[in-house]
Design a protein around this motif. Structure first.
Motif, PDB file in Angstrom:
ATOM      1  N   LYS A   1      -6.596  14.891 -14.187  1.00  0.00           N
ATOM      2  CA  LYS A   1      -6.680  15.558 -15.491  1.00  0.00           C
ATOM      3  C   LYS A   1      -7.322  16.943 -15.334  1.00  0.00           C
ATOM      4  CE  LYS A   1      -8.835  14.842 -20.014  1.00  0.00           C
ATOM      5  NZ  LYS A   1      -9.690  13.920 -20.804  1.00  0.00           N
ATOM      6  N   ILE A   2      -8.397  17.016 -14.563  1.00  0.00           N
ATOM      7  CA  ILE A   2      -9.078  18.299 -14.332  1.00  0.00           C
ATOM      8  C   ILE A   2      -8.152  19.283 -13.641  1.00  0.00           C
ATOM      9  CG2 ILE A   2     -10.973  19.380 -13.048  1.00  0.00           C
ATOM     10  CD1 ILE A   2     -12.549  16.707 -13.550  1.00  0.00           C
ATOM     11  N   ASN A   3      -7.435  18.808 -12.615  1.00  0.00           N
ATOM     12  CA  ASN A   3      -6.523  19.683 -11.875  1.00  0.00           C
ATOM     13  C   ASN A   3      -5.348  20.139 -12.741  1.00  0.00           C
ATOM     14  OD1 ASN A   3      -8.078  19.605  -9.573  1.00  0.00           O
ATOM     15  ND2 ASN A   3      -6.899  17.948  -8.624  1.00  0.00           N
ATOM     16  N   ALA A   4      -4.893  19.278 -13.644  1.00  0.00           N
ATOM     17  CA  ALA A   4      -3.786  19.645 -14.533  1.00  0.00           C
ATOM     18  C   ALA A   4      -4.213  20.755 -15.494  1.00  0.00           C
ATOM     19  CB  ALA A   4      -3.302  18.427 -15.317  1.00  0.00           C
ATOM     20  N   LYS A   5      -5.470  20.715 -15.948  1.00  0.00           N
ATOM     21  CA  LYS A   5      -5.977  21.754 -16.844  1.00  0.00           C
ATOM     22  C   LYS A   5      -6.071  23.098 -16.133  1.00  0.00           C
ATOM     23  CE  LYS A   5      -8.656  18.872 -19.999  1.00  0.00           C
ATOM     24  NZ  LYS A   5      -9.999  18.546 -20.488  1.00  0.00           N
ATOM     25  N   LYS A   6      -6.382  23.079 -14.830  1.00  0.00           N
ATOM     26  CA  LYS A   6      -6.506  24.312 -14.058  1.00  0.00           C
ATOM     27  C   LYS A   6      -5.163  25.015 -13.883  1.00  0.00           C
ATOM     28  CE  LYS A   6     -10.531  22.886 -11.347  1.00  0.00           C
ATOM     29  NZ  LYS A   6     -11.012  22.532 -10.008  1.00  0.00           N
TER      30      LYS A   6
END
Length: 146
Positions: A140-145
């Motif tokens: 989820k964090i990587n998708a936001k980046k």
């Protein structure tokens, strides 16, 4: 020694288990990594084909067994029996790393049979190192980046 890594999806359980397994291999420790559901499915097929003993011997030969995502899907009676045999064969002799989204306290119910749950958990829980991961999913964090 045994290690349990628990936490929500995406918190890094499989990553940590793989990293430990990689280091074990680098140090000459024979290691088997498997998704728990896939391994149980393969062993059930082996039982039907009457080749379970040779498959279990492959598992026994490994000093470190990594079962990833155990209890993601509930165990049926045959899987409980197979898991019990794996745990019994390793008890006090060889190491196991288990990753699970369920906290250790919920494993008893996830096993599904109180007698088998007692036998399995009594052999692995008391001496295991427990790592509980928290936080957001790395995915989820990587998708936001992006």
């Amino acid at each position: 020694q045994n290690v349990f890594i628990t936490g929500s999806s995406g918190t890094g359980k499989s990553y940590i288990a793989s990293a430990i397994g990689y280091e074990a291999c680098k140090n000459g420790i024979k290691t088997l990594y498997s998704n728990a559901s896939k391994l149980m499915g393969q062993l059930k097929i082996a039982k039907n084909k009457d080749t379970i003993e040779s498959e279990m011997k492959k598992i026994e030969k490994c000093q470190l067994l990594i079962l990833d995502d155990l209890f993601l899907i509930g165990l049926d009676a045959r899987e409980r029996s197979i898991l019990m045999e794996i745990i019994e064969d390793r008890h006090g002799l060889k190491s196991i790393i288990i990753t699970s989204q369920l906290p250790v306290e919920s494993w008893y119910d996830a096993i599904g049979d109180p007698t088998v749950a007692d036998a399995i958990l009594d052999r692995i829980v008391h001496t295991a190192h427990k790592i509980e991961l928290t936080g957001d999913s790395v995915r989820k964090i990587n998708a936001k980046k992006k």
